[in-house]
Design a protein around this motif. Structure first.
Motif, PDB file in Angstrom:
ATOM      1  N   THR A 107      35.085  31.198  39.633  1.00 60.16           N
ATOM      2  CA  THR A 107      36.617  31.045  38.790  1.00 60.16           C
ATOM      3  C   THR A 107      36.617  31.571  37.479  1.00 60.16           C
ATOM      4  OG1 THR A 107      37.595  29.206  37.996  1.00 60.16           O
ATOM      5  CG2 THR A 107      34.828  29.462  37.324  1.00 60.16           C
ATOM      6  N   ALA A 108      37.693  32.126  37.292  1.00 58.47           N
ATOM      7  CA  ALA A 108      38.410  32.376  35.889  1.00 58.47           C
ATOM      8  C   ALA A 108      38.036  30.874  34.585  1.00 58.47           C
ATOM      9  CB  ALA A 108      39.674  33.556  36.306  1.00 58.47           C
ATOM     10  N   ARG A 109      38.227  30.433  35.186  1.00 62.16           N
ATOM     11  CA  ARG A 109      38.539  29.258  34.293  1.00 62.16           C
ATOM     12  C   ARG A 109      37.714  27.655  34.971  1.00 62.16           C
ATOM     13  NH1 ARG A 109      44.034  26.482  36.961  1.00 62.16           N
ATOM     14  NH2 ARG A 109      43.222  26.313  38.603  1.00 62.16           N
ATOM     15  N   PRO A 110      36.624  28.631  33.931  1.00 64.63           N
ATOM     16  CA  PRO A 110      35.086  27.907  34.061  1.00 64.63           C
ATOM     17  C   PRO A 110      35.013  26.464  33.164  1.00 64.63           C
ATOM     18  CG  PRO A 110      34.718  30.038  32.657  1.00 64.63           C
ATOM     19  CD  PRO A 110      36.326  29.901  32.981  1.00 64.63           C
ATOM     20  N   GLN A 111      35.921  26.789  32.057  1.00 67.36           N
ATOM     21  CA  GLN A 111      35.850  25.598  31.742  1.00 67.36           C
ATOM     22  C   GLN A 111      36.211  24.256  32.698  1.00 67.36           C
ATOM     23  OE1 GLN A 111      37.759  27.590  31.559  1.00 67.36           O
ATOM     24  NE2 GLN A 111      40.197  27.196  30.535  1.00 67.36           N
ATOM     25  N   ARG A 155      46.336  36.125  42.788  1.00 67.41           N
ATOM     26  CA  ARG A 155      46.324  37.562  42.541  1.00 67.41           C
ATOM     27  C   ARG A 155      44.804  37.739  43.255  1.00 67.41           C
ATOM     28  NH1 ARG A 155      49.945  42.097  40.102  1.00 67.41           N
ATOM     29  NH2 ARG A 155      49.349  42.725  42.191  1.00 67.41           N
ATOM     30  N   PRO A 156      44.149  36.540  44.425  1.00 70.90           N
ATOM     31  CA  PRO A 156      42.748  37.039  44.444  1.00 70.90           C
ATOM     32  C   PRO A 156      42.150  38.585  44.381  1.00 70.90           C
ATOM     33  CG  PRO A 156      43.648  35.709  45.444  1.00 70.90           C
ATOM     34  CD  PRO A 156      44.349  35.911  45.128  1.00 70.90           C
ATOM     35  N   PRO A 157      41.616  39.001  43.998  1.00 72.01           N
ATOM     36  CA  PRO A 157      40.289  40.054  44.440  1.00 72.01           C
ATOM     37  C   PRO A 157      39.974  39.803  46.034  1.00 72.01           C
ATOM     38  CG  PRO A 157      39.274  38.886  42.461  1.00 72.01           C
ATOM     39  CD  PRO A 157      40.438  38.436  42.604  1.00 72.01           C
ATOM     40  N   ARG A 158      39.695  40.967  47.068  1.00 79.49           N
ATOM     41  CA  ARG A 158      38.906  40.731  47.926  1.00 79.49           C
ATOM     42  C   ARG A 158      37.495  39.833  47.602  1.00 79.49           C
ATOM     43  NH1 ARG A 158      41.418  42.271  52.555  1.00 79.49           N
ATOM     44  NH2 ARG A 158      43.347  43.632  52.068  1.00 79.49           N
ATOM     45  N   GLY A 177      51.385  34.440  45.019  1.00 83.13           N
ATOM     46  CA  GLY A 177      51.524  35.504  44.192  1.00 83.13           C
ATOM     47  C   GLY A 177      51.896  36.819  45.610  1.00 83.13           C
ATOM     48  N   PRO A 178      52.567  38.000  44.670  1.00 79.21           N
ATOM     49  CA  PRO A 178      52.646  39.016  44.910  1.00 79.21           C
ATOM     50  C   PRO A 178      51.851  39.254  46.373  1.00 79.21           C
ATOM     51  CG  PRO A 178      52.554  40.022  42.828  1.00 79.21           C
ATOM     52  CD  PRO A 178      51.396  38.703  43.133  1.00 79.21           C
ATOM     53  N   ASN A 179      50.325  39.183  46.749  1.00 79.03           N
ATOM     54  CA  ASN A 179      49.953  39.377  48.086  1.00 79.03           C
ATOM     55  C   ASN A 179      49.579  38.262  48.530  1.00 79.03           C
ATOM     56  OD1 ASN A 179      48.156  38.480  46.385  1.00 79.03           O
ATOM     57  ND2 ASN A 179      46.401  39.911  46.544  1.00 79.03           N
ATOM     58  N   ALA A 180      50.347  37.053  48.604  1.00 81.30           N
ATOM     59  CA  ALA A 180      50.094  35.485  49.277  1.00 81.30           C
ATOM     60  C   ALA A 180      49.869  35.961  50.349  1.00 81.30           C
ATOM     61  CB  ALA A 180      50.461  34.392  48.296  1.00 81.30           C
ATOM     62  N   ALA A 181      51.326  36.308  50.994  1.00 79.95           N
ATOM     63  CA  ALA A 181      51.214  36.724  52.486  1.00 79.95           C
ATOM     64  C   ALA A 181      49.893  37.081  53.262  1.00 79.95           C
ATOM     65  CB  ALA A 181      52.193  37.401  52.891  1.00 79.95           C
ATOM     66  N   ARG A 182      48.928  38.216  52.558  1.00 71.08           N
ATOM     67  CA  ARG A 182      47.684  38.360  53.165  1.00 71.08           C
ATOM     68  C   ARG A 182      46.741  38.011  53.365  1.00 71.08           C
ATOM     69  NH1 ARG A 182      43.384  39.962  50.890  1.00 71.08           N
ATOM     70  NH2 ARG A 182      44.280  39.746  48.607  1.00 71.08           N
ATOM     71  N   VAL A 183      47.063  37.010  52.192  1.00 74.02           N
ATOM     72  CA  VAL A 183      45.506  35.528  51.788  1.00 74.02           C
ATOM     73  C   VAL A 183      45.975  34.773  52.544  1.00 74.02           C
ATOM     74  CG1 VAL A 183      44.711  33.991  50.677  1.00 74.02           C
ATOM     75  CG2 VAL A 183      45.333  36.268  49.382  1.00 74.02           C
TER      76      VAL A 183
END
Length: 255
Positions: A107-111, A155-158, A177-183
């Motif tokens: 996570t980018a939000r550990p808090q 936009r989560p990385p692979r 986000g922009p890559n939501a369709a791929r995910v």
């Protein structure tokens, strides 16, 4: 081929049928207790029922107020995407841990996850929190399944983790986000909470939602999620238990 013959006193004697070995059948072990057979006629078969639900994590209840069960852990990798709030993802993580699974959160939000990790497992490290890109192989197995939660924004990385049996991944998207369709296209199961009308139109095209579902998505309550595969759709209401409410508070869509 020579055949060995026996005559008179050299002939093998039959085994003793009265000792304990007589009750052992090759390949089957000891004989069990004998009971009368129970036979049902064809007209009685319809009366049979088995009150056992699917094996998995209870994520809420369906519109008929029946338990909605998510079979997270399987002998193959399983990818779930949740377009929604962290509250619902945390409830799923807690309930997965309650079944005996380990939960690893990248996570980018550990808090937002630290308190849950401390409270889960009664002091046992069943929920761990990791920085982006610092999550290593988890060693999932049938006796130690793993849920990987990826809370990395829209936009989560692979993922760097290899797909392995008995390891499921829950990717949390706060919005599309922009890559939501791929995910979404790569997921085995998608959960959608309240989203904007343009997002509903987009995800409706990707998942072939009906017009009724597309219209309903922007109006969902904080406790409702539409879970969907390519074939099935199911609305689920998630209510926290007392311990979950104390730790996480009431349902909420926005973090």
């Amino acid at each position: 081929m020579a055949y060995q013959t026996y005559s008179g006193q050299n002939r093998p004697q039959p085994a003793d049928r009265t000792g304990p070995l007589a009750r052992i059948r090759a390949g089957f072990g000891l004989r069990g207790p004998r009971r009368e057979q129970h036979v049902l006629g064809p007209e009685e078969l319809a009366a049979l029922s088995f009150p056992v639900g699917d094996d998995g994590v209870v994520i809420g209840e369906d519109p008929h107020r029946q338990a909605a069960v998510l079979g997270l852990f399987r002998p193959s990798a399983y990818d779930v995407v949740l377009v929604g709030g962290v509250w619902t993802a945390q409830v799923i993580a807690l309930r997965a841990a309650a079944t005996g699974a380990r939960v690893a959160v990248e996570t980018a939000r550990p808090q937002l996850w630290a308190q849950l990790a401390q409270a889960a497992g009664g002091g046992q490290p069943c929920v761990t929190v990791h920085q982006i890109g610092r999550l290593g192989a988890q060693g999932a197995s049938v006796s130690a399944p793993v849920l990987v939660v990826r809370d990395l924004g829209p936009r989560p990385p692979r993922s760097r983790l290899s797909a392995t049996p008995w390891q499921s991944t829950l990717t949390l998207l706060p919005f599309l986000g922009p890559n939501a369709a791929r995910v979404i296209n790569s997921a085995d199961l998608v959960g959608v909470q309240r989203i904007s009308p343009p997002e509903a139109e987009l995800i409706g095209r990707v998942l072939s939602f009906s017009s009724q579902d597309v219209t309903a998505l922007p109006q969902l309550g904080d406790d409702l999620t539409l879970w969907a595969t390519r074939i099935h759709r199911q609305y689920v209401r998630t209510e926290p238990g007392s311990a979950e409410h104390q730790l996480l508070g009431p349902p909420r869509r926005v973090d």
